[in-house]
Design an enzyme around this catalytic site. Structure first.
Site, mmCIF file in Angstrom:
data_model
loop_
_atom_site.group_PDB
_atom_site.id
_atom_site.type_symbol
_atom_site.label_atom_id
_atom_site.label_comp_id
_atom_site.label_asym_id
_atom_site.label_seq_id
_atom_site.Cartn_x
_atom_site.Cartn_y
_atom_site.Cartn_z
ATOM 1 N N GLU A 8 -15.209 43.693 -151.978
ATOM 2 C CA GLU A 8 -15.547 42.367 -152.505
ATOM 3 C C GLU A 8 -15.922 42.463 -153.977
ATOM 4 O OE1 GLU A 8 -17.230 40.181 -148.450
ATOM 5 O OE2 GLU A 8 -18.630 41.176 -149.808
ATOM 6 N N GLY A 15 -21.057 41.300 -143.883
ATOM 7 C CA GLY A 15 -19.871 41.647 -143.108
ATOM 8 C C GLY A 15 -19.334 43.034 -143.390
ATOM 9 N N LYS A 25 -27.422 29.156 -147.069
ATOM 10 C CA LYS A 25 -27.366 30.293 -147.992
ATOM 11 C C LYS A 25 -28.033 30.010 -149.336
ATOM 12 C CE LYS A 25 -24.936 32.018 -144.713
ATOM 13 N NZ LYS A 25 -23.560 32.484 -144.864
ATOM 14 N N LYS A 30 -24.431 39.962 -150.914
ATOM 15 C CA LYS A 30 -23.220 40.036 -150.114
ATOM 16 C C LYS A 30 -23.207 41.366 -149.377
ATOM 17 C CE LYS A 30 -19.368 38.785 -152.067
ATOM 18 N NZ LYS A 30 -18.999 38.021 -150.842
ATOM 19 N N GLY A 31 -22.416 41.428 -148.323
ATOM 20 C CA GLY A 31 -22.326 42.667 -147.567
ATOM 21 C C GLY A 31 -22.743 42.543 -146.125
#
Length: 299
Positions: A112, A106, A130, A103-104
């Site tokens: 998060e 964005g 994904k 994740k990350g």
């Protein structure tokens, strides 16, 4: 093609909310990214009474999404100390078969992670692109949130850990869309460093005497790499969400809860594929720091 992907995201969001939005929740975590737009829409259309629910955003974008939907936002640091978030919904850039996540993409990974680790359960919602066997397969880098003054030092340390792409590209500070704007800044006013690695990340069952997953010959296991990066001075958060799930961490009274309990993937044919997290052995969970400090016994 784009319409099919959006339809896949929406289908996954509807199914995730249908199965995991609890009855009469007090707090619900709302993540960042394009898929979460459909999660909020599904919550609004679910018929649930959300008038007394506090929705905890993972950043500015998700806070605006909550407000625009007519829901009530509550900042993470306004949560009462003893209260857990009932459930958190968020997306991912890549998910492996053990439900470890990158994740990350964005640039919201620190908040998060705060929300995911405070939630009783984390539900991931994504589209079929994904889902991969191992991390760093299609998504080429690990996002890392770093203090700007330490960014060059962090990049040097990442190179020592073997961070490079198969073509030899090095870790880099993420730049904005306009060259004159300079590096992207997170909500914490930090930089994002995107760190490539030459091989897909192993899961614990992949580790053998020949491949320990400790970086030797460029092979890393997910949790070992997450720990090694987090120990670099100047790193705020690592975009690897791994370790125990929320229920596993609560049951064992350890710090954890980054790994989702379930991932919903909207597929290209319009169906939704559900993947549930495989339970970790108690002996593996025991290595994590305790959630509650252990008191010394009296003689």
């Amino acid at each position: 093609m784009a319409a099919d992907i959006e339809a896949a995201k929406k289908a996954a969001a509807i199914e995730a909310v249908r199965n995991h939005f609890p009855e009469n929740p007090r707090f619900v975590g709302i993540g960042s990214g394009t898929t979460i737009v459909y999660v909020v829409e599904a919550i609004k259309n679910s018929g649930a009474d959300v008038s007394r629910v506090g929705f905890v955003p993972t950043g500015y974008q998700s806070k605006q999404l909550i407000i625009n939907a007519g829901l009530v936002p509550i900042e993470f640091d306004a949560l009462p100390d003893s209260v857990m978030i009932d459930v958190a919904f968020d997306g991912a850039d890549e998910v492996d078969e053990d439900l470890n996540c990158i994740k990350g993409g964005g640039a919201c990974l620190y908040q998060e992670k705060l929300v995911a680790m405070r939630a009783k359960s984390f539900i991931c919602v994504a589209d079929y692109r994904k889902l991969q066997s191992r991390l760093v397969t299609k998504w080429p880098t690990i996002p890392i949130e770093v203090e700007p003054k330490a960014a060059r030092q962090v990049i040097q340390r990442l190179r020592m850990l073997g961070s490079r792409s198969p073509s030899g590209a090095a870790p880099m500070i993420r730049e904005g869309h306009m060259a004159k704007a300079g590096p992207i800044k997170t909500d914490q006013d930090f930089f994002i460093v995107d760190a490539p690695f030459p091989h897909p990340l192993m899961i614990s069952s992949d580790c053998t005497p020949e491949k320990l997953g400790n970086g030797e010959h460029g092979y890393w296991e997910v949790e070992q790499l997450a720990k090694a990066i987090k120990e670099i001075n100047g790193v705020l958060a690592v975009g690897l969400f791994c370790g125990p799930t929320g229920p596993e961490a609560l049951a064992a009274q350890v710090i954890g809860g980054q790994r989702p309990v379930a991932c919903y993937f909207g597929m290209a044919d319009g169906t939704v594929s559900l993947r549930r997290a495989r339970e970790k052995r108690p002996s593996i969970i025991a290595k994590y720091p305790p959630l509650i400090p252990v008191r010394a016994t009296e003689d």
